[in-house]
Design a protein around this motif. Structure first.
Motif, mmCIF file in Angstrom:
data_model
loop_
_atom_site.group_PDB
_atom_site.id
_atom_site.type_symbol
_atom_site.label_atom_id
_atom_site.label_comp_id
_atom_site.label_asym_id
_atom_site.label_seq_id
_atom_site.Cartn_x
_atom_site.Cartn_y
_atom_site.Cartn_z
ATOM 1 N N VAL A 109 -74.574 -1.660 -86.324
ATOM 2 C CA VAL A 109 -74.371 -0.225 -86.144
ATOM 3 C C VAL A 109 -73.539 0.009 -84.892
ATOM 4 O O VAL A 109 -73.900 -0.446 -83.799
ATOM 5 N N ASN A 110 -72.407 0.660 -85.046
ATOM 6 C CA ASN A 110 -71.540 1.017 -83.918
ATOM 7 C C ASN A 110 -71.197 -0.184 -83.041
ATOM 8 O O ASN A 110 -71.165 -0.105 -81.816
ATOM 9 N N GLY A 111 -70.967 -1.323 -83.711
ATOM 10 C CA GLY A 111 -70.502 -2.495 -82.992
ATOM 11 C C GLY A 111 -71.571 -3.420 -82.477
ATOM 12 O O GLY A 111 -71.252 -4.418 -81.825
ATOM 13 N N GLU A 162 -65.277 -3.636 -69.848
ATOM 14 C CA GLU A 162 -65.364 -4.770 -70.767
ATOM 15 C C GLU A 162 -66.657 -4.662 -71.551
ATOM 16 O O GLU A 162 -67.738 -4.523 -70.983
ATOM 17 N N VAL A 163 -66.538 -4.705 -72.859
ATOM 18 C CA VAL A 163 -67.718 -4.572 -73.722
ATOM 19 C C VAL A 163 -67.717 -5.700 -74.739
ATOM 20 O O VAL A 163 -66.676 -6.275 -75.067
ATOM 21 N N SER A 164 -68.893 -5.976 -75.236
ATOM 22 C CA SER A 164 -69.041 -6.969 -76.303
ATOM 23 C C SER A 164 -69.421 -6.241 -77.585
ATOM 24 O O SER A 164 -70.343 -5.418 -77.592
ATOM 25 N N ALA A 174 -65.796 -0.256 -80.185
ATOM 26 C CA ALA A 174 -65.542 -0.606 -78.788
ATOM 27 C C ALA A 174 -65.629 0.642 -77.905
ATOM 28 O O ALA A 174 -66.225 0.617 -76.822
ATOM 29 N N LEU A 175 -65.021 1.736 -78.365
ATOM 30 C CA LEU A 175 -65.091 2.990 -77.608
ATOM 31 C C LEU A 175 -66.536 3.468 -77.486
ATOM 32 O O LEU A 175 -66.968 3.901 -76.406
ATOM 33 N N ALA A 179 -68.379 4.061 -73.958
ATOM 34 C CA ALA A 179 -68.894 5.388 -73.605
ATOM 35 C C ALA A 179 -70.388 5.330 -73.348
ATOM 36 O O ALA A 179 -70.909 6.017 -72.456
ATOM 37 N N LEU A 180 -71.099 4.501 -74.117
ATOM 38 C CA LEU A 180 -72.538 4.354 -73.924
ATOM 39 C C LEU A 180 -72.842 3.769 -72.549
ATOM 40 O O LEU A 180 -73.759 4.223 -71.850
#
Length: 685
Positions: A109-111, A162-164, A174-175, A179-180
């Motif tokens: 869910v959402n990445g 940087e996100v995973s 990714a966005l 944002a989270l």
């Protein structure tokens, strides 16, 4: 006996009331469903191949991820197999891709891999769901990407973060994760066709023409942010940008000096010279090339390929029986109920293109399904457009009120300076072209005619020097924008190769052909590979231009479906058997579906009835103006003609005649039944 007669009379009267309400009353919708409450979903195999392509699903209260997976599977003809356990349902197969001893279906869910199963996760508006086949030894693989966002003044909204995200996830995922991490909100909307739009990030101040431009590795994406799959190490950036309409070039002041040859070489415009005029033979050759492209790509016309069907129907090829069979199979599954009105509308146009009657297909009346669909109470612009195109796609008998309401809905959504858009305050050539095609049959109405003229002016003035439409949201100059402009203009009788649509780089038709690729297909942007959507719309544009030249109307209008009825029985005459081989009545040629232009007056056309609103004139001027406007639209929906001279679909119906005849037969049957019962009673005495 008298009591029994009273009971039968009461029953008959009750039946009359029920039938009357069903026939003449429009149902009340409890709510207006729209894509403001929707999610996106896709399923991919072990190597990233699409098992269920990206799909937008409208939500119902309490829907889980498992529910919408079933809906997506049904929409694409993919069976979902699962096993039930105390903790929920475990997916064992999606389509032809089952789990194995070493691989299973994961849910993201959402990445991010979900903490609960699909049947336990209640979806929310904007969620992006990914079902993927994973190796059990590495069941939640992730990739690392960078995300940033800036406002119009280049102030950082999201500093480079940087996100995973899960392998196979999108730029939207990714966005979302970035944002989270920053504690920011995302305002978005979801469209049935174009998927996810980013309206705003947190509470960034927006101007009237501002939009979020999305790039991946500094290259503008040419699809929705949720459709852009992200690889490890890529950088996603969102920049608040302002759309600036192209300025008109100032005319140069004439110079008395005659330029020399050297001067001519220095002053030549670097823009490519305008191509030669496109002949009818060249247009046909391009149509043939698209058909060859379809053959080489093994494109099969089944449910889900409606855009192909609409275009192919205007070529030398027939729509295969298996297309209609696939629609009938769909109706067997969904019992004629479409959650998405867009799917219903596209199927209706597809059936018309195949020469089938959507008002009587496999036991279902899809016209009624459209008129009573909850989404049509306050339709979005594209729902209203496709609704009109569907009900006008052939000579369907339908509610004049329904047509008039859709026309008014489109008119109400016109922008101040003309044209239409799906979102924002600047017109879009794509939506404007579609709106023109929908409004074309109603040009006799003054308000419609004025709106059409403003839209045509917009399409001319917004063309750039090359001859196309450079829209940042589309990634630049796209073939789809050009195709939709051609389709809309030809529908209202305007030549896309005429002077107002001819710029330095050529006219609209010439510009469209610049997108043609070596395989016969058309690309989204120049110098890209051919794409299915681009080629579908290019085919429609090409045959639309052909129909303009031969005066046969809009590309969205098809021949009246032929009724499959038994031939009339005649007395047998054994002494003259040769009569059985008499040639058919030549007058039957009028019903030949290959001759849609023939418009002979029909003796059975009902006489013009008095407008019922005339007997109940409104008491105040404001209401009176509104009523006049609606009456004009009703009249236009029933009596106006195309610029090409084609008669519009007849909106009056024989419902009352059928109802009266049926009730008369029913009454006779009741009387005969009572007489029989009375005789039976006497004989038993």
């Amino acid at each position: 006996m008298n009591n029994r007669m009273v009971k039968y009379a009461a029953f008959l009267f009750s039946l009359l009331l029920i039938i009357g309400n069903i026939t003449f009353m429009q149902p009340l919708s409890v709510h207006a469903a729209n894509l403001d409450d929707a999610i996106t979903i896709k399923a991919i195999g072990e190597n990233g191949e699409a098992v269920i392509p990206l799909t937008a699903i409208e939500l119902e209260e309490g829907d889980t991820a498992f529910d919408v997976l079933l809906d997506a599977g049904e929409a694409h003809g993919q069976e979902i197999q699962y096993e039930e356990y105390d903790f929920g349902n475990m997916i064992t197969s999606i389509g032809e891709v089952p789990q194995t001893d070493s691989h299973a279906w994961s849910f993201n869910v959402n990445g991010k891999a979900a903490d609960v199963g699909a049947s336990s996760y209640e979806v929310e508006h904007g969620d992006n769901l990914l079902f993927a086949v994973r190796d059990l030894e590495n069941f939640s693989p992730e990739v690392s990407v960078k995300v940033s966002a800036q406002d119009g003044n280049d102030n950082a909204i999201i500093k480079e973060e940087e996100v995973s995200i899960a392998a196979g996830a999108s730029a939207y995922d990714a966005l979302y994760q970035a944002a989270l991490q920053e504690g920011l909100s995302i305002d978005l909307s979801i469209d049935d066709t174009y998927f996810t739009f980013i309206n705003n990030i947190d509470e960034t101040e927006l101007g009237p023409n501002d939009y979020w431009n999305v790039t991946v590795d500094n290259e503008a994406i040419s699809t929705s942010i949720v459709a852009q799959t992200i690889q490890a190490g890529q950088e996603v950036n969102l920049q608040l940008s302002t759309y600036v309409p192209p300025e008109e070039e100032e005319e140069e002041t004439p110079n008395d000096e005659t330029p020399t040859e050297d001067t001519k070489e220095e002053t030549e415009d670097p823009v490519d010279e305008a191509p030669a005029a496109v002949t009818k033979e060249q247009v046909q050759a391009n149509v043939n090339d698209v058909l060859s492209y379809m053959d080489n790509a093994n494109i099969t016309l089944n449910y889900g390929s409606e855009w192909w069907v609409w275009g192919v129907a205007h070529t030398s090829r027939d729509i295969p029986d298996h297309y209609v069979e696939s629609i009938e199979a769909l109706l067997d599954e969904n019992k004629g109920e479409f959650r998405s009105v867009f799917e219903l509308e596209k199927v209706m146009i597809g059936l018309s293109a195949a020469g089938k009657d959507a008002s009587s297909i496999h036991g279902y009346n899809l016209i009624d399904k459209l008129i009573t669909h909850s989404w049509m109470e306050d339709p979005a612009i594209n729902a209203a457009i496709y609704g009109l195109l569907a009900i006008d796609s052939t000579d369907y008998k339908g509610s004049a009120d329904f047509r008039a309401n859709l026309v008014q809905s489109i008119l109400d959504k016109e922008l101040n300076d003309g044209g239409w858009t799906y979102f924002g305050s600047e017109p879009s050539p794509d939506i404007t072209g579609m709106a023109l095609a929908a409004l074309a049959p109603y040009q006799d109405d003054p308000e419609v005619k004025a709106a059409i003229e403003r839209a045509v002016t917009y399409l001319s003035e917004s063309q750039d020097a090359a001859g196309g439409y450079d829209i940042a949201f589309n990634g630049g100059d796209s073939s789809e924008s050009v195709s939709q402009a051609i389709i809309g203009l030809t529908a209202v009788g305007v030549d896309p190769t005429s002077s107002p649509f001819t710029k330095e780089g050529g006219n609209l038709l010439q510009h469209l052909l610049k997108f043609k690729q070596a395989d016969g297909g058309f690309s989204h942007l120049m110098d890209e590979a051919s794409g299915g959507m681009s080629t579908q719309q290019a085919l429609l544009a090409l045959v639309a231009y052909q129909k303009l030249l031969d005066g046969s109307g809009s590309v969205y209008q098809f021949a009246t479906p032929s009724e499959e009825v038994d031939p009339p029985t005649t007395p047998e005459e054994p002494e003259t058997p040769e009569d059985q081989e008499k040639p058919e009545n030549p007058e039957d040629e009028e019903n030949n579906p290959t001759q849609p232009e023939k418009e002979e007056p029909k003796e059975q056309d009902p006489p013009k009835e008095q407008d019922p609103n005339e007997e109940n004139a409104p008491k105040n001027e404001q209401t009176n103006n509104k009523t006049k406007q609606k009456n004009q639209l009703k009249q236009s929906a029933n009596t106006s003609e195309h610029a090409s001279g084609k008669k519009l679909p007849e909106t009056s119906t024989d419902t009352f005649n059928f109802l009266a005849g049926g009730l008369a037969l029913f009454g006779i049957g009741v009387i005969l039944y009572l007489i029989w019962r009375k005789r039976l009673a006497k004989e038993s005495m």
